[in-house]
Design a protein around this motif. Structure first.
Motif, PDB file in Angstrom:
ATOM      1  N   PRO A 117       0.808  -1.212   0.000  1.00 28.49           N
ATOM      2  CA  PRO A 117       0.000   0.000   0.000  1.00 28.49           C
ATOM      3  C   PRO A 117       0.842   1.264   0.000  1.00 28.49           C
ATOM      4  N   ARG A 118       0.210   2.346  -0.372  1.00 28.46           N
ATOM      5  CA  ARG A 118       0.816   3.672  -0.199  1.00 28.46           C
ATOM      6  C   ARG A 118       0.435   4.166   1.198  1.00 28.46           C
ATOM      7  N   THR A 119       1.365   4.768   1.896  1.00 31.49           N
ATOM      8  CA  THR A 119       1.083   5.353   3.204  1.00 31.49           C
ATOM      9  C   THR A 119       1.046   6.874   3.060  1.00 31.49           C
ATOM     10  N   PRO A 120       0.178   7.553   3.804  1.00 31.28           N
ATOM     11  CA  PRO A 120       0.033   9.002   3.643  1.00 31.28           C
ATOM     12  C   PRO A 120       1.260   9.750   4.143  1.00 31.28           C
ATOM     13  N   CYS A 121       1.492  10.926   3.568  1.00 34.62           N
ATOM     14  CA  CYS A 121       2.650  11.736   3.941  1.00 34.62           C
ATOM     15  C   CYS A 121       2.250  13.210   3.933  1.00 34.62           C
ATOM     16  N   ALA A 122       3.179  14.052   4.366  1.00 31.02           N
ATOM     17  CA  ALA A 122       2.914  15.488   4.427  1.00 31.02           C
ATOM     18  C   ALA A 122       2.664  16.069   3.042  1.00 31.02           C
ATOM     19  N   VAL A 138      -5.828   7.251   6.513  1.00 33.85           N
ATOM     20  CA  VAL A 138      -5.610   6.018   7.282  1.00 33.85           C
ATOM     21  C   VAL A 138      -6.947   5.417   7.696  1.00 33.85           C
ATOM     22  N   ARG A 139      -7.866   6.256   8.162  1.00 34.06           N
ATOM     23  CA  ARG A 139      -9.174   5.754   8.606  1.00 34.06           C
ATOM     24  C   ARG A 139      -9.958   5.148   7.446  1.00 34.06           C
ATOM     25  N   ALA A 140      -9.880   5.772   6.297  1.00 33.30           N
ATOM     26  CA  ALA A 140     -10.678   5.334   5.146  1.00 33.30           C
ATOM     27  C   ALA A 140     -10.200   4.007   4.578  1.00 33.30           C
ATOM     28  N   GLU A 141      -8.925   3.702   4.761  1.00 34.17           N
ATOM     29  CA  GLU A 141      -8.322   2.469   4.228  1.00 34.17           C
ATOM     30  C   GLU A 141      -8.504   2.358   2.713  1.00 34.17           C
ATOM     31  N   PHE A 170      -1.192 -14.950   0.679  1.00 33.40           N
ATOM     32  CA  PHE A 170      -0.534 -13.646   0.687  1.00 33.40           C
ATOM     33  C   PHE A 170      -1.515 -12.624   1.256  1.00 33.40           C
ATOM     34  N   PRO A 171      -1.042 -11.628   2.011  1.00 37.11           N
ATOM     35  CA  PRO A 171      -1.959 -10.668   2.628  1.00 37.11           C
ATOM     36  C   PRO A 171      -2.584  -9.719   1.616  1.00 37.11           C
ATOM     37  N   GLU A 172      -3.783  -9.284   1.935  1.00 36.34           N
ATOM     38  CA  GLU A 172      -4.428  -8.255   1.133  1.00 36.34           C
ATOM     39  C   GLU A 172      -3.696  -6.928   1.332  1.00 36.34           C
ATOM     40  N   ILE A 173      -3.786  -6.073   0.325  1.00 36.69           N
ATOM     41  CA  ILE A 173      -3.149  -4.753   0.405  1.00 36.69           C
ATOM     42  C   ILE A 173      -3.638  -3.994   1.628  1.00 36.69           C
ATOM     43  N   VAL A 174      -4.935  -4.029   1.880  1.00 40.45           N
ATOM     44  CA  VAL A 174      -5.486  -3.277   3.014  1.00 40.45           C
ATOM     45  C   VAL A 174      -5.020  -3.870   4.337  1.00 40.45           C
ATOM     46  N   TRP A 180       0.573  -1.784   9.127  1.00 43.19           N
ATOM     47  CA  TRP A 180       1.618  -0.752   9.130  1.00 43.19           C
ATOM     48  C   TRP A 180       1.313   0.322  10.167  1.00 43.19           C
ATOM     49  N   HIS A 181       0.031   0.652  10.321  1.00 42.17           N
ATOM     50  CA  HIS A 181      -0.376   1.726  11.227  1.00 42.17           C
ATOM     51  C   HIS A 181      -0.824   1.204  12.587  1.00 42.17           C
ATOM     52  N   ALA A 182      -0.772  -0.106  12.795  1.00 46.22           N
ATOM     53  CA  ALA A 182      -1.273  -0.678  14.039  1.00 46.22           C
ATOM     54  C   ALA A 182      -0.200  -0.683  15.114  1.00 46.22           C
ATOM     55  N   ARG A 183      -0.637  -0.799  16.359  1.00 47.77           N
ATOM     56  CA  ARG A 183       0.266  -1.006  17.481  1.00 47.77           C
ATOM     57  C   ARG A 183       0.276  -2.495  17.816  1.00 47.77           C
ATOM     58  N   GLY A 184       1.308  -2.903  18.503  1.00 49.55           N
ATOM     59  CA  GLY A 184       1.419  -4.310  18.835  1.00 49.55           C
ATOM     60  C   GLY A 184       2.050  -5.091  17.690  1.00 49.55           C
ATOM     61  N   GLU A 185       2.330  -6.361  17.940  1.00 49.05           N
ATOM     62  CA  GLU A 185       2.992  -7.196  16.949  1.00 49.05           C
ATOM     63  C   GLU A 185       2.228  -8.504  16.778  1.00 49.05           C
TER      64      GLU A 185
END
Length: 224
Positions: A117-122, A138-141, A170-174, A180-185
């Motif tokens: 995925p693309r991650t948001p930036c400034a 990020v919320r909209a996914e 294989f994982p979905e893009i979403v 990527w944006h989650a906490r924990g492992e």
């Protein structure tokens, strides 16, 4: 077999953009191309990429988004969201169900493979002029996907692409975007993701997170 149409092919020339207190050159102002466009290993020929640290390169040669996503954002933001608004190189008519890392698109002689995925930036927020857009992104996914070029060639707006599905484990893009944006492992997810053909930038981060998980698990075992 699933076919997806290319609505627009977009590329940019350098343009100034104020990001915070600085003015930088960006390739975020994409314009639709009319003629057939050459696609090579590094992406759309003639496209300018302003930040090579986070964008571009062989594993992120093309950024794909969809007309369906653009229309969703237009309703939310109350403004026109034309092809290329999010900096995408290819605006597809729509996504196929559950796009995965490793899914391939055969567009004539061109063969692409989704890498993450693309991650948001400034830059995204500054270009759109919408405060808080990164958080909303990020919320909209609705993250879109990067692709590497496995076979070069030329494509045109209106071309149809055949979707060649990746293995279902294989994982979905979403999923990658969400993690990527989650906490924990999550060791199981990290191992599954790293088995897929992720972009190197994402794979390096996930490999580091997996190593921390495994180290923590080893320490727990030694203590108990």
């Amino acid at each position: 077999m699933v076919n997806i149409s290319i609505n627009s092919i977009n590329r940019a020339v350098p343009a100034p953009l104020r990001i915070g207190d600085r003015i930088r050159r960006t390739g975020h102002y994409k314009q639709a191309a009319v003629a057939p466009v050459r696609i090579e290993t590094e992406g759309v020929v003639g496209d300018f990429i302003g930040n090579l640290k986070h964008h571009g390169g062989a594993d992120q040669a093309l950024y794909l988004y969809s007309l369906t996503d653009n229309r969703w954002w237009a309703r939310l933001l109350g403004c026109e969201v034309s092809p290329g608004f999010f900096g995408e190189n290819l605006t597809l008519d729509e996504w196929w169900p559950r796009p995965r890392v490793g899914d391939r698109l055969r567009c004539g002689e061109v063969l692409l493979e989704l890498t993450g995925p693309r991650t948001p930036c400034a830059t995204l927020e500054a270009r759109a002029g919408v405060k808080g857009l990164s958080r909303e992104f990020v919320r909209a996914e609705r993250c879109g996907a990067y692709a590497r070029v496995l076979q070069m060639g030329s494509i045109s707006p209106g071309d149809e692409c055949e979707v060649i599905a990746a293995p279902s484990d294989f994982p979905e893009i979403v999923e990658v975007f969400r993690y990527w944006h989650a906490r924990g492992e999550d060791v199981d997810f990290l191992q599954r993701a790293l088995a897929a053909p992720l972009a190197v930038r994402i794979a390096d981060v996930f490999q580091s997170r997996l190593a921390r998980c495994q180290s923590a698990q080893s320490n727990v075992k030694r203590i108990t």
